[in-house]
Design a protein around this motif. Structure first.
Motif, mmCIF file in Angstrom:
data_model
loop_
_atom_site.group_PDB
_atom_site.id
_atom_site.type_symbol
_atom_site.label_atom_id
_atom_site.label_comp_id
_atom_site.label_asym_id
_atom_site.label_seq_id
_atom_site.Cartn_x
_atom_site.Cartn_y
_atom_site.Cartn_z
ATOM 1 N N TYR A 270 1.809 63.124 53.862
ATOM 2 C CA TYR A 270 2.403 63.932 52.787
ATOM 3 C C TYR A 270 1.439 63.898 51.603
ATOM 4 O O TYR A 270 1.677 63.215 50.604
ATOM 5 C CB TYR A 270 3.789 63.386 52.389
ATOM 6 C CG TYR A 270 4.754 63.376 53.540
ATOM 7 C CD1 TYR A 270 5.376 64.557 53.964
ATOM 8 C CD2 TYR A 270 5.021 62.198 54.228
ATOM 9 C CE1 TYR A 270 6.239 64.550 55.049
ATOM 10 C CE2 TYR A 270 5.894 62.187 55.306
ATOM 11 C CZ TYR A 270 6.494 63.373 55.705
ATOM 12 O OH TYR A 270 7.342 63.367 56.774
ATOM 13 N N THR A 271 0.351 64.624 51.751
ATOM 14 C CA THR A 271 -0.743 64.565 50.782
ATOM 15 C C THR A 271 -0.248 64.745 49.350
ATOM 16 O O THR A 271 0.485 65.687 49.058
ATOM 17 C CB THR A 271 -1.779 65.658 51.115
ATOM 18 O OG1 THR A 271 -2.233 65.435 52.449
ATOM 19 C CG2 THR A 271 -2.960 65.621 50.157
ATOM 20 N N GLY A 272 -0.647 63.830 48.512
ATOM 21 C CA GLY A 272 -0.321 63.938 47.095
ATOM 22 C C GLY A 272 1.007 63.328 46.709
ATOM 23 O O GLY A 272 1.361 63.328 45.527
ATOM 24 N N GLU A 273 1.745 62.802 47.670
ATOM 25 C CA GLU A 273 3.078 62.277 47.356
ATOM 26 C C GLU A 273 3.057 60.751 47.169
ATOM 27 O O GLU A 273 2.100 60.075 47.559
ATOM 28 C CB GLU A 273 4.059 62.656 48.462
ATOM 29 C CG GLU A 273 4.358 64.138 48.515
ATOM 30 C CD GLU A 273 5.100 64.634 47.270
ATOM 31 O OE1 GLU A 273 6.008 63.934 46.800
ATOM 32 O OE2 GLU A 273 4.764 65.711 46.779
ATOM 33 N N VAL A 274 4.126 60.245 46.603
ATOM 34 C CA VAL A 274 4.245 58.816 46.299
ATOM 35 C C VAL A 274 5.584 58.324 46.838
ATOM 36 O O VAL A 274 6.631 58.913 46.548
ATOM 37 C CB VAL A 274 4.165 58.592 44.770
ATOM 38 C CG1 VAL A 274 4.437 57.144 44.415
ATOM 39 C CG2 VAL A 274 2.794 59.014 44.237
ATOM 40 N N SER A 275 5.553 57.256 47.644
ATOM 41 C CA SER A 275 6.802 56.775 48.241
ATOM 42 C C SER A 275 7.489 55.737 47.361
ATOM 43 O O SER A 275 6.861 55.106 46.502
ATOM 44 C CB SER A 275 6.519 56.151 49.609
ATOM 45 O OG SER A 275 5.822 54.931 49.435
ATOM 46 N N ALA A 276 8.773 55.549 47.633
ATOM 47 C CA ALA A 276 9.538 54.510 46.929
ATOM 48 C C ALA A 276 8.935 53.135 47.197
ATOM 49 O O ALA A 276 8.894 52.275 46.306
ATOM 50 C CB ALA A 276 10.998 54.569 47.383
ATOM 51 N N ALA B 208 10.300 52.674 35.147
ATOM 52 C CA ALA B 208 10.795 53.598 36.183
ATOM 53 C C ALA B 208 9.737 54.655 36.459
ATOM 54 O O ALA B 208 8.879 54.934 35.617
ATOM 55 C CB ALA B 208 12.078 54.274 35.695
ATOM 56 N N ALA B 209 9.808 55.267 37.643
ATOM 57 C CA ALA B 209 8.982 56.441 37.953
ATOM 58 C C ALA B 209 9.814 57.691 37.686
ATOM 59 O O ALA B 209 11.033 57.618 37.494
ATOM 60 C CB ALA B 209 8.526 56.388 39.402
ATOM 61 N N GLN B 210 9.141 58.832 37.686
ATOM 62 C CA GLN B 210 9.840 60.094 37.398
ATOM 63 C C GLN B 210 10.242 60.842 38.663
ATOM 64 O O GLN B 210 10.984 61.830 38.600
ATOM 65 C CB GLN B 210 8.929 61.013 36.569
ATOM 66 C CG GLN B 210 8.545 60.418 35.226
ATOM 67 C CD GLN B 210 7.494 61.264 34.517
ATOM 68 O OE1 GLN B 210 7.286 62.426 34.848
ATOM 69 N NE2 GLN B 210 6.832 60.677 33.544
ATOM 70 N N ASN B 211 9.711 60.378 39.799
ATOM 71 C CA ASN B 211 9.946 61.075 41.063
ATOM 72 C C ASN B 211 9.430 60.186 42.186
ATOM 73 O O ASN B 211 8.641 59.264 41.937
ATOM 74 C CB ASN B 211 9.168 62.402 41.059
ATOM 75 C CG ASN B 211 9.343 63.198 42.336
ATOM 76 O OD1 ASN B 211 10.419 63.213 42.937
ATOM 77 N ND2 ASN B 211 8.280 63.852 42.759
ATOM 78 N N CYS B 212 9.876 60.440 43.403
ATOM 79 C CA CYS B 212 9.258 59.801 44.561
ATOM 80 C C CYS B 212 9.468 60.734 45.751
ATOM 81 O O CYS B 212 10.240 61.689 45.671
ATOM 82 C CB CYS B 212 9.892 58.433 44.847
ATOM 83 S SG CYS B 212 11.602 58.519 45.403
ATOM 84 N N HIS B 213 8.780 60.448 46.837
ATOM 85 C CA HIS B 213 9.022 61.195 48.073
ATOM 86 C C HIS B 213 10.084 60.457 48.880
ATOM 87 O O HIS B 213 10.220 59.239 48.758
ATOM 88 C CB HIS B 213 7.727 61.338 48.879
ATOM 89 C CG HIS B 213 7.841 62.360 49.968
ATOM 90 N ND1 HIS B 213 8.289 62.049 51.224
ATOM 91 C CD2 HIS B 213 7.603 63.699 49.958
ATOM 92 C CE1 HIS B 213 8.314 63.156 51.958
ATOM 93 N NE2 HIS B 213 7.902 64.171 51.225
#
Ligand code: PGA
Length: 253
Positions: free
Chosen positions: A74-80, A62-67
């Motif tokens: 969205y600089t620096g973000e990670v999508s589902a 699992a990931a800990q967060n997503c955008h």
């Protein structure tokens, strides 16, 4: 009802220690209580490595967060979608540290959960009151509002695909845990909220306890009727402790 033990590594480990920790969990998890679902949530840079090492094992990454957005500026973000393309199948949303340090609202957390559900990933939705909210007796109200604010938009079919983690903020990383009675009464409250959407939602959604959970205190917490396992921070960074928690959760079966 499923029983789950999930490890939230937070912003810990580096490349080598992350590899060593995944390897130790994969190597030793195989033989123990296969009925318990085992999830690890390493930091973003180590997810691809973790997915590769966990392939063919019982471990879910699992990931800990997503955008919440699918893609874009969205600089620096990670999508589902990015997570899914790596083979990640679940993602924590609404952790109290995201709420506290990154200002995430219930509405944003709901959007993140929606983005995950839309592409078939499992949101692990965290809720829980802080110390002041507990002391002033508002803890049930706070958790109710968090649930409604983030999850109110979902159909029953969507709700059935969510995992909930109750994590009292005052117990996270503090060495304090909720007593088994405090945990059970809040989990029963969450179960009752789920029940308002129908029996099958209440029967299918696992509710994990989180907050300074370790092999010494987990047995009585996990034994509670409405506690379906744990979301583990500090103790998930030590393979032996994490695996011991899986064993303890197995006693529920
Ligand atoms: P902790 O963290 O086990 O270190 O208290 C739990 C969590 O924040 O998920």
């Amino acid at each position: 009802m499923r029983t789950i033990v999930a490890g939230n590594w937070k912003m810990n480990t580096d490349r080598l220690s992350a590899e060593a920790l995944v390897s130790a969990v994969v190597q030793h998890a195989g033989g123990i209580v296969p009925e318990v679902e085992v999830i690890i949530a390493p930091p973003f840079p180590f997810l691809a490595m973790a997915v590769a090492k966990c392939e063919g094992s019982r471990i879910i990454v699992a990931a800990q967060n997503c955008h919440q957005a699918e893609k874009g500026a969205y600089t620096g973000e990670v999508s589902a979608t990015m997570l899914k393309s790596l083979g990640v199948t679940a993602c924590i949303v609404g952790h109290s540290e995201r709420r506290q340090y990154f200002g995430e609202s219930d509405a944003v957390i709901g959007e993140k959960a929606a983005a995950l559900l839309a592409i078939g990933l499992t949101p692990i939705f965290c809720c829980g009151e802080n110390q002041e909210e507990r002391t002033s007796g508002r803890h049930f109200h706070v958790v109710t509002e968090q649930m409604k604010g983030a999850l109110g938009r979902f159909s029953n079919a969507e709700l059935e695909r969510i995992v909930i983690a109750y994590e009292p903020v005052w117990a996270i990383g503090t060495g304090l845990t909720a007593s088994k009675e405090q945990a059970q009464e809040m989990h029963a409250h969450i179960r009752a909220l789920l029940h308002t959407h129908g029996a099958s939602v209440a029967e299918r959604v696992p509710i994990l306890y989180g907050g300074s959970c370790n092999p010494t205190n987990a047995e009585s917490l996990f034994a509670q009727l409405d506690v379906n396992g744990g979301l583990i921070g500090g103790a998930s960074l030590v393979a032996e402790q994490f695996l011991e928690l899986v064993r303890i959760a197995g006693k529920k079966q």
